[in-house]
Design a protein around this motif. Structure first.
Motif, PDB file in Angstrom:
ATOM      1  N   GLY A  18     -10.923   3.017  -3.733  1.00  0.00           N
ATOM      2  CA  GLY A  18     -10.839   1.692  -2.719  1.00  0.00           C
ATOM      3  C   GLY A  18      -9.884   0.685  -2.129  1.00  0.00           C
ATOM      4  N   MET A  19     -10.400   0.174  -0.879  1.00  0.00           N
ATOM      5  CA  MET A  19      -8.833  -0.736  -0.353  1.00  0.00           C
ATOM      6  C   MET A  19      -8.860  -1.143  -1.283  1.00  0.00           C
ATOM      7  SD  MET A  19      -9.166   1.109   2.402  1.00  0.00           S
ATOM      8  CE  MET A  19      -7.886  -0.224   2.879  1.00  0.00           C
ATOM      9  N   THR A  20      -8.629  -1.892  -2.369  1.00  0.00           N
ATOM     10  CA  THR A  20      -8.343  -2.400  -3.197  1.00  0.00           C
ATOM     11  C   THR A  20      -6.906  -2.064  -4.106  1.00  0.00           C
ATOM     12  OG1 THR A  20     -10.233  -2.408  -5.274  1.00  0.00           O
ATOM     13  CG2 THR A  20     -10.556  -4.158  -3.465  1.00  0.00           C
ATOM     14  N   GLY A  21      -7.416  -0.831  -4.416  1.00  0.00           N
ATOM     15  CA  GLY A  21      -6.251   0.459  -5.032  1.00  0.00           C
ATOM     16  C   GLY A  21      -4.931   0.678  -4.556  1.00  0.00           C
ATOM     17  N   PHE A  22      -4.775  -0.060  -2.804  1.00  0.00           N
ATOM     18  CA  PHE A  22      -3.342   0.274  -2.282  1.00  0.00           C
ATOM     19  C   PHE A  22      -3.160  -1.100  -2.857  1.00  0.00           C
ATOM     20  CE2 PHE A  22      -6.056   3.053  -0.082  1.00  0.00           C
ATOM     21  CZ  PHE A  22      -5.759   4.430   0.384  1.00  0.00           C
ATOM     22  N   PHE A  23      -3.072  -1.709  -3.535  1.00  0.00           N
ATOM     23  CA  PHE A  23      -2.556  -3.764  -4.077  1.00  0.00           C
ATOM     24  C   PHE A  23      -2.630  -3.768  -4.824  1.00  0.00           C
ATOM     25  CE2 PHE A  23      -4.169  -3.761   0.734  1.00  0.00           C
ATOM     26  CZ  PHE A  23      -3.376  -4.649   1.415  1.00  0.00           C
ATOM     27  N   ARG A  24      -2.385  -2.635  -5.838  1.00  0.00           N
ATOM     28  CA  ARG A  24      -2.716  -2.366  -7.276  1.00  0.00           C
ATOM     29  C   ARG A  24      -0.697  -2.673  -7.274  1.00  0.00           C
ATOM     30  NH1 ARG A  24      -5.435   1.619  -8.227  1.00  0.00           N
ATOM     31  NH2 ARG A  24      -3.758   3.186  -7.918  1.00  0.00           N
TER      32      ARG A  24
ATOM     33  N   GLY B 194       0.856  15.165  -0.377  1.00  0.00           N
ATOM     34  CA  GLY B 194       1.860  14.545  -0.121  1.00  0.00           C
ATOM     35  C   GLY B 194       0.892  12.792   0.592  1.00  0.00           C
ATOM     36  N   LEU B 195       1.581  12.254   0.969  1.00  0.00           N
ATOM     37  CA  LEU B 195       1.252  10.846   2.184  1.00  0.00           C
ATOM     38  C   LEU B 195       0.106  10.787   1.885  1.00  0.00           C
ATOM     39  CD1 LEU B 195       3.588   8.216   3.797  1.00  0.00           C
ATOM     40  CD2 LEU B 195       0.895   8.617   3.781  1.00  0.00           C
ATOM     41  N   LEU B 196      -0.854  11.277   3.307  1.00  0.00           N
ATOM     42  CA  LEU B 196      -2.232  11.355   3.237  1.00  0.00           C
ATOM     43  C   LEU B 196      -3.027  11.630   1.947  1.00  0.00           C
ATOM     44  CD1 LEU B 196      -1.739  13.023   7.021  1.00  0.00           C
ATOM     45  CD2 LEU B 196      -1.992  10.717   6.168  1.00  0.00           C
ATOM     46  N   ASP B 197      -2.471  13.013   1.423  1.00  0.00           N
ATOM     47  CA  ASP B 197      -3.374  13.571   0.641  1.00  0.00           C
ATOM     48  C   ASP B 197      -3.270  12.154  -1.396  1.00  0.00           C
ATOM     49  OD1 ASP B 197      -4.785  15.161  -1.501  1.00  0.00           O
ATOM     50  OD2 ASP B 197      -3.263  16.569  -1.767  1.00  0.00           O
ATOM     51  N   ALA B 198      -2.438  11.798  -1.045  1.00  0.00           N
ATOM     52  CA  ALA B 198      -2.211  10.311  -2.217  1.00  0.00           C
ATOM     53  C   ALA B 198      -2.748   9.354  -1.280  1.00  0.00           C
ATOM     54  CB  ALA B 198      -0.226  10.031  -2.454  1.00  0.00           C
ATOM     55  N   ALA B 199      -2.922   9.147  -0.035  1.00  0.00           N
ATOM     56  CA  ALA B 199      -3.712   7.980   0.206  1.00  0.00           C
ATOM     57  C   ALA B 199      -5.856   8.207  -0.082  1.00  0.00           C
ATOM     58  CB  ALA B 199      -3.369   7.685   1.490  1.00  0.00           C
ATOM     59  N   LYS B 200      -5.911   8.808  -0.482  1.00  0.00           N
ATOM     60  CA  LYS B 200      -7.018   9.401   0.319  1.00  0.00           C
ATOM     61  C   LYS B 200      -7.676   9.574  -1.547  1.00  0.00           C
ATOM     62  CE  LYS B 200     -10.539  13.419   0.516  1.00  0.00           C
ATOM     63  NZ  LYS B 200      -9.904  15.167   1.272  1.00  0.00           N
ATOM     64  N   ILE B 201      -6.799  10.202  -2.295  1.00  0.00           N
ATOM     65  CA  ILE B 201      -7.214  10.032  -3.797  1.00  0.00           C
ATOM     66  C   ILE B 201      -7.406   8.649  -4.162  1.00  0.00           C
ATOM     67  CG2 ILE B 201      -6.057  10.626  -6.458  1.00  0.00           C
ATOM     68  CD1 ILE B 201      -4.589  12.889  -5.283  1.00  0.00           C
ATOM     69  N   ILE B 202      -6.329   7.567  -3.500  1.00  0.00           N
ATOM     70  CA  ILE B 202      -6.280   5.986  -4.247  1.00  0.00           C
ATOM     71  C   ILE B 202      -7.215   5.543  -3.835  1.00  0.00           C
ATOM     72  CG2 ILE B 202      -4.994   4.030  -3.204  1.00  0.00           C
ATOM     73  CD1 ILE B 202      -2.329   5.770  -3.522  1.00  0.00           C
ATOM     74  N   LYS B 203      -7.859   5.805  -2.555  1.00  0.00           N
ATOM     75  CA  LYS B 203      -8.721   5.237  -1.485  1.00  0.00           C
ATOM     76  C   LYS B 203     -10.838   6.056  -2.984  1.00  0.00           C
ATOM     77  CE  LYS B 203     -11.299   3.511   1.991  1.00  0.00           C
ATOM     78  NZ  LYS B 203     -13.102   4.000   1.504  1.00  0.00           N
ATOM     79  N   GLU B 204     -10.677   7.040  -2.649  1.00  0.00           N
ATOM     80  CA  GLU B 204     -11.885   7.075  -3.422  1.00  0.00           C
ATOM     81  C   GLU B 204     -12.073   6.852  -4.953  1.00  0.00           C
ATOM     82  OE1 GLU B 204     -10.942  12.013  -4.169  1.00  0.00           O
ATOM     83  OE2 GLU B 204     -11.138  12.272  -2.621  1.00  0.00           O
ATOM     84  N   ARG B 205     -10.636   6.678  -5.480  1.00  0.00           N
ATOM     85  CA  ARG B 205     -10.091   6.216  -6.877  1.00  0.00           C
ATOM     86  C   ARG B 205     -10.569   4.239  -7.052  1.00  0.00           C
ATOM     87  NH1 ARG B 205      -8.610  10.428  -9.844  1.00  0.00           N
ATOM     88  NH2 ARG B 205      -9.127  11.736  -8.927  1.00  0.00           N
TER      89      ARG B 205
ATOM     90  N   PRO C  81       1.001  -1.200  -0.099  1.00  0.00           N
ATOM     91  CA  PRO C  81       0.129  -0.262  -0.179  1.00  0.00           C
ATOM     92  C   PRO C  81       0.576   0.751   0.000  1.00  0.00           C
ATOM     93  CG  PRO C  81      -0.952  -1.759   1.534  1.00  0.00           C
ATOM     94  CD  PRO C  81       0.063  -2.167   1.239  1.00  0.00           C
ATOM     95  N   LEU C  82       1.693   1.031   0.739  1.00  0.00           N
ATOM     96  CA  LEU C  82       2.785   2.706   0.929  1.00  0.00           C
ATOM     97  C   LEU C  82       3.662   2.609  -0.705  1.00  0.00           C
ATOM     98  CD1 LEU C  82       4.122   1.808   4.457  1.00  0.00           C
ATOM     99  CD2 LEU C  82       2.777   3.868   3.314  1.00  0.00           C
TER     100      LEU C  82
END
Length: 305
Positions: free
Chosen positions: A265-271, A252-263, A228-229
Motif C-alpha cells: 500500500g501507500m505506507t510501503g513507500f515509507f518503509r 524499472g521505476l514504474l514497475d517497482a512502484a506498482k509492486i510496492i503499492k500492491e504489496r 518513496p523513491l
C-alpha cells in the motif's frame, strides 16, 4: 598571532575560483566521512525497505534491528559492503562538489550578499547527475552485501557475480530512479543548506557549528521528502537477491512502484523512513562540516603560500 586572527576574514567561499584540485580534495574528504560514519544505520534502512523479507529479517525499529542482527549474525554484519562505499564515495563526491561549485559560480550564485536559490538548486542537480553516474554501481554492490543472508565474500566477488548473472544493466537499472530521487534531494538539500547558512552565518565566515546545523537540517528535510523513491531504488538494486520472480523480473521505476503499492500500500513507500532520516541527518551534517573545513584550510594554505 595577528596573522592567525585575520584568518576568519578570508572569503573561503571563493575557493572554486582559486583551485579546482583543492575543491576536489575537499569534496572527496567530505564524501568518505559522510558515507562511512553512519553506515550501520544505512544497512538497517536497506533491510527495512526490502519487499517481502524473510521472517528472520523483519524488524520493528532501529533498536530491534540492531539487537536482532547482532545476536543472529554478529555486529560485524552491519558493516558488510562498507568498502564499496569508501571506494566510490571519494571520487564521486569530488565530482559532486566540484561540479556544484563550478555551476553555481557560472550561474552567479556567489555574487553579492543576496541569496540565489535557483542557481543553487540547478548547481545541485547538475552535481548529482555527474556523481551518481560514477557512484551507482558501487551503491548496487553495497546494498547487495547489506541484505539479509548475503553470501558474497568481498565487494569484488559481489561485483563479479552480479555482472556474470545479470550483466552490466544490473549496475544501472536503478540509475533513472536514483536521479529521480537525488536531483530533488540535492536541490532541496543545497537550497535549504544555503538558506539556513545565510540566516545563521550572514557574514559567511568559517563556522563549524552553523555548517553542521544547516547541513543536518537540510539533509533531514530532503531525506523525508524523497524516501518513496529511495524505497523504489532499493527494490531495483536488490532484485537479484529476491526469490520472488515478480521482483527479480522488475523492469524499472514504474514497475517497482506498482509492486510496492500492491504489496504494502501507500505506507510501503515509507518503509525505512526513520533510519533514513537518522542516517541522513548526521551524515549530511558531517559531510557539510567536513567539506567546509577542508575547503577553508586548503584555501587558507593557498593564501598563506
Amino acid at each position: 598571532m595577528a596573522a592567525h586572527e585575520s584568518i576568519p576574514e578570508i572569503e573561503y567561499e571563493a575557493l572554486p575560483d582559486g583551485s579546482l584540485a583543492a575543491n576536489l580534495a575537499a569534496g572527496a574528504f567530505a564524501g568518505i566521512m559522510e558515507h562511512t560514519v553512519m553506515y550501520p544505520v544505512d544497512a538497517i534502512k536497506t533491510r527495512m525497505q526490502i519487499v517481502n523479507p524473510t521472517p528472520s529479517a523483519m524488524y520493528t525499529g532501529i533498536a530491534n534491528a540492531v539487537a536482532q542482527i547482532s545476536s543472529t549474525e554478529g555486529a560485524r554484519s552491519l558493516w558488510r559492503g562498507i568498502a564499496s562505499v569508501a571506494l566510490g564515495a571519494g571520487p564521486a563526491h569530488a565530482i559532486y562538489f566540484s561540479t556544484y561549485e563550478l555551476v553555481k559560480q557560472r550561474l552567479g550564485g556567489n555574487e553579492g550578499e543576496e541569496h540565489h536559490p535557483l542557481a543553487v538548486a540547478t548547481a545541485g542537480a547538475c552535481a548529482t547527475i555527474a556523481s551518481d553516474a560514477l557512484m551507482n554501481p558501487f551503491d548496487v554492490v553495497k546494498q547487495r552485501m547489506q541484505v539479509h543472508g548475503s553470501t558474497y565474500e568481498s565487494i569484488a566477488d559481489c561485483a563479479r557475480t552480479v555482472y556474470r548473472s545479470e550483466g552490466v544493466r544490473a549496475f544501472y537499472i536503478s540509475y533513472p530512479t536514483t536521479l529521480a530521487m537525488t536531483i530533488p534531494f540535492t536541490a532541496i538539500q543545497f537550497t535549504c543548506y544555503e538558506s539556513l547558512a545565510k540566516v545563521l552565518n550572514p557574514k559567511k565566515r568559517y563556522d563549524p557549528l552553523t555548517h553542521c546545523v544547516s547541513g543536518g537540517l537540510a539533509g533531514a528535510a530532503a531525506a523525508a521528502i524523497t524516501t518513496p523513491l529511495d524505497v523504489i531504488k532499493t527494490l531495483l538494486q536488490t532484485r537479484g537477491t529476491s526469490t520472488d520472480l515478480r521482483i527479480r523480473n522488475c523492469s524499472g521505476l514504474l514497475d517497482a512502484a506498482k509492486i510496492i503499492k500492491e504489496r504494502g500500500g501507500m505506507t510501503g513507500f515509507f518503509r525505512g523512513l526513520r533510519p533514513r532520516i537518522v542516517t541522513t541527518m548526521p551524515s549530511t551534517a558531517i559531510c557539510w562540516t567536513s567539506y567546509e573545513m577542508a575547503k577553508y584550510y586548503l584555501y587558507r594554505d593557498q593564501n598563506v603560500d
